[in-house]
Structure formats: C-alpha cells, structure tokens
Design a protein around this motif. Sequence first.
Motif, PDB file in Angstrom:
ATOM      1  N   SER A 101     -45.261  25.034  -6.121  1.00  0.00           N
ATOM      2  CA  SER A 101     -43.972  24.390  -5.974  1.00  0.00           C
ATOM      3  C   SER A 101     -43.606  24.451  -4.548  1.00  0.00           C
ATOM      4  O   SER A 101     -43.129  23.234  -3.711  1.00  0.00           O
ATOM      5  CB  SER A 101     -42.887  24.615  -6.970  1.00  0.00           C
ATOM      6  OG  SER A 101     -41.814  23.954  -6.674  1.00  0.00           O
ATOM      7  N   ALA A 102     -43.594  25.522  -4.032  1.00  0.00           N
ATOM      8  CA  ALA A 102     -42.989  25.758  -2.594  1.00  0.00           C
ATOM      9  C   ALA A 102     -44.047  25.168  -1.500  1.00  0.00           C
ATOM     10  O   ALA A 102     -43.455  24.500  -0.571  1.00  0.00           O
ATOM     11  CB  ALA A 102     -43.266  27.548  -2.221  1.00  0.00           C
ATOM     12  N   ARG A 103     -45.380  25.203  -1.844  1.00  0.00           N
ATOM     13  CA  ARG A 103     -46.194  24.646  -0.768  1.00  0.00           C
ATOM     14  C   ARG A 103     -46.269  23.188  -1.009  1.00  0.00           C
ATOM     15  O   ARG A 103     -46.146  22.216   0.096  1.00  0.00           O
ATOM     16  CB  ARG A 103     -47.686  24.773  -1.256  1.00  0.00           C
ATOM     17  CG  ARG A 103     -48.737  24.234  -0.392  1.00  0.00           C
ATOM     18  CD  ARG A 103     -50.011  24.689  -0.440  1.00  0.00           C
ATOM     19  NE  ARG A 103     -51.157  24.315   0.221  1.00  0.00           N
ATOM     20  CZ  ARG A 103     -52.413  24.482   0.532  1.00  0.00           C
ATOM     21  NH1 ARG A 103     -53.101  25.367  -0.456  1.00  0.00           N
ATOM     22  NH2 ARG A 103     -53.152  23.848   1.176  1.00  0.00           N
ATOM     23  N   ILE A 104     -45.929  22.346  -2.035  1.00  0.00           N
ATOM     24  CA  ILE A 104     -45.490  20.950  -2.302  1.00  0.00           C
ATOM     25  C   ILE A 104     -44.309  20.436  -1.535  1.00  0.00           C
ATOM     26  O   ILE A 104     -44.292  19.608  -0.712  1.00  0.00           O
ATOM     27  CB  ILE A 104     -45.661  20.244  -3.509  1.00  0.00           C
ATOM     28  CG1 ILE A 104     -46.968  20.464  -4.334  1.00  0.00           C
ATOM     29  CG2 ILE A 104     -45.310  18.943  -3.626  1.00  0.00           C
ATOM     30  CD1 ILE A 104     -47.015  20.299  -5.811  1.00  0.00           C
ATOM     31  N   GLN A 105     -43.317  21.377  -1.666  1.00  0.00           N
ATOM     32  CA  GLN A 105     -42.097  21.027  -1.050  1.00  0.00           C
ATOM     33  C   GLN A 105     -42.228  21.011   0.536  1.00  0.00           C
ATOM     34  O   GLN A 105     -41.575  20.314   1.253  1.00  0.00           O
ATOM     35  CB  GLN A 105     -40.898  22.292  -1.515  1.00  0.00           C
ATOM     36  CG  GLN A 105     -39.737  21.987  -0.873  1.00  0.00           C
ATOM     37  CD  GLN A 105     -38.533  22.938  -1.349  1.00  0.00           C
ATOM     38  OE1 GLN A 105     -38.822  23.398  -2.481  1.00  0.00           O
ATOM     39  NE2 GLN A 105     -37.547  23.000  -0.606  1.00  0.00           N
ATOM     40  N   GLU A 106     -42.940  21.968   1.000  1.00  0.00           N
ATOM     41  CA  GLU A 106     -43.061  22.068   2.359  1.00  0.00           C
ATOM     42  C   GLU A 106     -43.801  20.922   3.118  1.00  0.00           C
ATOM     43  O   GLU A 106     -43.617  20.379   3.997  1.00  0.00           O
ATOM     44  CB  GLU A 106     -44.027  23.490   2.868  1.00  0.00           C
ATOM     45  CG  GLU A 106     -43.942  23.590   4.266  1.00  0.00           C
ATOM     46  CD  GLU A 106     -44.335  25.029   4.750  1.00  0.00           C
ATOM     47  OE1 GLU A 106     -45.586  24.977   5.301  1.00  0.00           O
ATOM     48  OE2 GLU A 106     -43.766  26.090   4.453  1.00  0.00           O
ATOM     49  N   GLU A 107     -44.792  20.313   2.114  1.00  0.00           N
ATOM     50  CA  GLU A 107     -45.295  19.080   2.740  1.00  0.00           C
ATOM     51  C   GLU A 107     -44.448  17.884   2.703  1.00  0.00           C
ATOM     52  O   GLU A 107     -44.663  16.854   3.472  1.00  0.00           O
ATOM     53  CB  GLU A 107     -46.533  18.686   1.447  1.00  0.00           C
ATOM     54  CG  GLU A 107     -47.642  19.696   1.609  1.00  0.00           C
ATOM     55  CD  GLU A 107     -48.675  19.580   2.882  1.00  0.00           C
ATOM     56  OE1 GLU A 107     -48.790  18.309   3.590  1.00  0.00           O
ATOM     57  OE2 GLU A 107     -49.085  20.507   3.410  1.00  0.00           O
ATOM     58  N   LEU A 108     -43.614  17.727   1.420  1.00  0.00           N
ATOM     59  CA  LEU A 108     -42.637  16.746   1.617  1.00  0.00           C
ATOM     60  C   LEU A 108     -41.583  16.850   2.634  1.00  0.00           C
ATOM     61  O   LEU A 108     -41.297  15.861   3.271  1.00  0.00           O
ATOM     62  CB  LEU A 108     -41.717  16.770   0.178  1.00  0.00           C
ATOM     63  CG  LEU A 108     -42.680  16.443  -1.054  1.00  0.00           C
ATOM     64  CD1 LEU A 108     -42.086  16.734  -2.242  1.00  0.00           C
ATOM     65  CD2 LEU A 108     -43.088  15.282  -0.791  1.00  0.00           C
ATOM     66  N   VAL A 109     -41.034  17.966   2.963  1.00  0.00           N
ATOM     67  CA  VAL A 109     -39.859  17.929   3.896  1.00  0.00           C
ATOM     68  C   VAL A 109     -40.211  18.591   5.226  1.00  0.00           C
ATOM     69  O   VAL A 109     -39.535  18.698   6.251  1.00  0.00           O
ATOM     70  CB  VAL A 109     -38.539  18.901   3.333  1.00  0.00           C
ATOM     71  CG1 VAL A 109     -38.111  18.137   2.047  1.00  0.00           C
ATOM     72  CG2 VAL A 109     -38.936  20.358   3.105  1.00  0.00           C
ATOM     73  N   GLY A 110     -41.482  19.669   5.494  1.00  0.00           N
ATOM     74  CA  GLY A 110     -41.856  19.991   6.651  1.00  0.00           C
ATOM     75  C   GLY A 110     -41.229  21.369   6.623  1.00  0.00           C
ATOM     76  O   GLY A 110     -40.260  21.818   6.046  1.00  0.00           O
ATOM     77  N   PRO A 111     -41.930  22.257   7.471  1.00  0.00           N
ATOM     78  CA  PRO A 111     -41.375  23.547   7.802  1.00  0.00           C
ATOM     79  C   PRO A 111     -40.264  23.655   8.419  1.00  0.00           C
ATOM     80  O   PRO A 111     -39.732  22.679   9.354  1.00  0.00           O
ATOM     81  CB  PRO A 111     -42.347  24.137   8.676  1.00  0.00           C
ATOM     82  CG  PRO A 111     -43.742  23.321   8.465  1.00  0.00           C
ATOM     83  CD  PRO A 111     -43.126  21.663   8.175  1.00  0.00           C
ATOM     84  N   GLU A 112     -39.480  24.285   8.128  1.00  0.00           N
ATOM     85  CA  GLU A 112     -37.887  24.495   8.660  1.00  0.00           C
ATOM     86  C   GLU A 112     -38.110  25.099   9.995  1.00  0.00           C
ATOM     87  O   GLU A 112     -37.192  24.772  10.883  1.00  0.00           O
ATOM     88  CB  GLU A 112     -36.984  25.726   7.910  1.00  0.00           C
ATOM     89  CG  GLU A 112     -35.588  25.409   8.037  1.00  0.00           C
ATOM     90  CD  GLU A 112     -34.824  26.350   7.233  1.00  0.00           C
ATOM     91  OE1 GLU A 112     -33.559  26.479   7.595  1.00  0.00           O
ATOM     92  OE2 GLU A 112     -35.349  26.843   5.921  1.00  0.00           O
TER      93      GLU A 112
END
Length: 523
Positions: free
Chosen positions: A131-142
């Motif tokens: 889930s964390a990896r997909i979220q990073e793909e969606l919103v990009g690294p902070e």
Amino acid sequence: DPLPPPLPKKQLQRAESLPEQGPSRHHRGDPTPWAGSIPPLHLQHEERAPSSIPPWDRPSWGSKKPLTKSQSLGEPVARSSLQKASSPSPAELTFRTVDGELGQLLQSLESPAGVCGVVLGCQAAALARLSARIQEELVGPEERQQLLEAELAGKGWAALSILDREPCCESGDAWYFPVGFTFEQTQLVFAAKVPKLGCSSLGVQSSLGTHCSIQRLIGRFTDHLPRELVLPGSPGQQSWSPSGEEPARLATHPVLQVLISLEVPYQTLAGFVKESHGLHRTSPGHYERLACLLLLQVCMGLEHLRVQSVGQGDLCLENLLLVRCPCPPRSQQSKEASLSLPRLLISSFFKVKDKQRPCSTSQEQDWTEGLAALPSPAADELNVGMLIYRILHVDISLENALGFRSNRLPEIPSLSIYSTGLKRLAVLLLHRDPCKRVSIEQARSILQVLLWGPRQELFARSKKTLALLRSWVEVKRALLLLKFAENSAGAGASPGLEEWLCCQYFKEATEHMLYQVTQALYT
C-alpha cells in the motif's frame, strides 16, 4: 633497619558485563500474539514509511543481539547466545530472512495455529508495504515535493511556460492553467491556480500535509496576469486580433494571487456527472461503482482534514477536482476510457456565506442557518449525503434532504447491485436526528463494504458471527496478495488508484468493524 615498603596490590581486570536479560517474550509454550487474530495496527503503520529500497527487496537485518552476563565488550558473540536471542516478529520477516532467524521463530511455535498466526502477520505487513509503495507511485515522494517548493520559492510567471492560454478547468472557486517548469533538466507540468475574488484559502491549505485526496500547493506568488491568458467572463477581458499576434485593445491586468499545484485537473465532478447521463443508463453497474469509488475518496479526504483540525469549505460538485491517474500500458487499457477511475481532490477550504439561496419557509430558514452555524465536521455528513443524490442524477434540494415538505427522501432507482446500498447510506447521512446520522468514518466503511464485501449472501447459509467475519477478512487478504502476485508475473494491470483503495480497506478491516457496518447496511 627500616622495613621495606609493601608491594603494590595486583589489580584484577574484570570483564565488563551487562545486567541479566529478562525472560524472552517468545518462550516455548507461550501463545504467540498473532495466533488466530488480525495483526495489531501499530505493526502495520510501522511498515508504511517509504524507502529507496523496495520493502520486499530489503535484506532482513535482525536486531542486534544483546550481550549476556560475563561477556566482555568486543568479544565475539557465541552461537549459544544467538540461539537464546529473541526471534524476529512476523512483521520483520521477508522471503530473504535467513533460516537461522526463521528457525528461532518456528521453534517457539507448538501448534499449526501458531504458524497460521505468523503467516497472517506476514500477510498484513506485506499488504502495508504494498500500500505504501502504490501510494508513493500515486502522489510521488514527499522529498521531491519539498525540493520543488524550494526551487519555486520567489519565482513567478517568468520561470513558467504557459502551455494553454485558456484554463484547463474552472471550479467554483478558481481557474486552472497548465504551465511548464524545468526541474533537473526535465520539463514538468503543473497547474497555475488563479483563485476567484474572495476565494483564497492559502493560509489553511499550506498546512494540510500530503494526502491522496487533498490538493497540494508547492508555490505561490502575486503578479499581473499575463496578456495571453484568458479568464472566462472576466470584465475588461482583452480581445485578440485574428492573427493572434497583438491584442485588439488594451485592457486592465489586475494583480492576482497565483498558486502552483502539483496536480493538473481536467474536470470538476460537476462536469463529470453532467456528461455521464448516458453512461449511467447504458452501464449502470460500472457508473455506480465509479460513484462509490469517488465518494470513498471524498470521505477519506474529509477524515484527513479532521485529523488536521481543518474544515473543508464549500463541499459541492463544482469544487471537487478530477485528475487523471498514470495510464497503464495499452494492452491493459479498458476499451471504454470513460470507465477509468480518476483521482478526486478536495480543493476548497473556505465557506461562501453570501451565496445562499432565498429560503422558501421559515422552518427551512431555521435549518439553513443552523447548518451554516454548525462546525464543519458536523455539516460534512449532510454534504456527502447530498453528493450521493447528485452523482446518481437524482434531483434533490436542501428542503427535500432535511424533510421540510415530505417525510421521505427522493427515490433512487435500483439499477445495479450498488443502488440499494447507496440509498441506505444517503438515508443514514441525511437523518434529521443528528444523533442517528452515521459519521464520515462510518460512511467510508460502508462504501468499502459496498465495493469489496462482505455482501449479504455471505450470511445466507451461515449465521453472522465475529469468527465468520474474521475468517472472511483473513481469506480475502490472502487472495488479494495472490492477485497482485499473479498480475506482476503475467499481463495483468499494474496496481493503481483502485488497488490502493482496496489495500487501505483490507489493511485496516477488523471483524468488529465489519459486524457494525453490515448491521447498519443490511438491516
């Protein structure tokens, strides 16, 4: 003669030692905390932090082994000491975990139930990492967002290239223009948000944190609007000659506040609903599933705002933005592009008080004033209830929603398996008694159950119990991970927004939550 001086006493060098270790938490015979239960959420949250190394590719570094009694500092740790050390937790296990550590864990388990508990813990941890990896793909690294904010600081129109003279999207509170910006020798596309008069909410929006359903701002400046940009309906707007080279007449160019957003919206939810009448008639199941997914994103965004102690502004179809998600490969694209799920963004964090329509009755005026006076979280439930009707193309007004002239809400036609559940949710959100309304958190859970189950047929042959619901969650979580594994090895679609929303559900679902939600939804 004087006696010779006494010889100095020999000082013995003692090995430095540490206090005795307490009893291990994983003694043989102790029940494992994972056996027969869903893993605690705190272990899931620990796995969410993104890293430059994919979580499932990281080597399994065990915790440093403690020094035992009479063991000198710097002395190599004996093999017997390694065996006495505590075994890794299920959340720390990966396929690359060495057999020595895995053996320690297996020795502490005496029954198949204990092994089952470890497997369930591994599945929950893997789902959290995915889930964390997909979220990073969606919103990009902070970290990248912070670099962009620093790069855009102090810059204005001169640093941006205007990609279209007309707005790509107009919401209820702003116009959006696509602009280009060069960063690290790469051309990036952002949205220049030009707020309408009296609609700026920068002070609130700049401190909301990162969330998939909240618009993110990475820059701001105040400047004259470039001559080539067109604000539809603006007074004094300049007209252009047919050649497009020179303005036909000069016009005033007011100084406006400009906000730079990472996401470029292509449409508002109002435009999407207006264009989807035909889709709703021809493919009601697909459309109403999309409606559930869009409403789910709204609820998740509102939950994030509550955690930040911030209220949303004018929550309506016109102020909810749609952003296209990264496109899958051509072989994975749906034949009907209109059925693809867009990412929804809450972008308005103010409340317009001078646009209320005239009230038709004194009773309605009392309710309207009470709604406006309510703190934002209390009004969210009513707003989301109204959104359900409008997304489903059912006319509804504030008067009908709160039952001023009728004792029941407008009928929602039963067109798909989602219709009855959406109608039930709308009734629960728009209940006249605030104590009987479901919260936004409960509405989010109801939408998740509508999308991914458990459906009512699960209880057709078996009585609904916590044990049944716990087993359902555990099996579905395992099947979800198998689905991801099969897709990664074959020609299946890469995980996207809908898969991330599904992961969020099964990562946090418990049998107690499902029992309460199914009671509210199916009774």
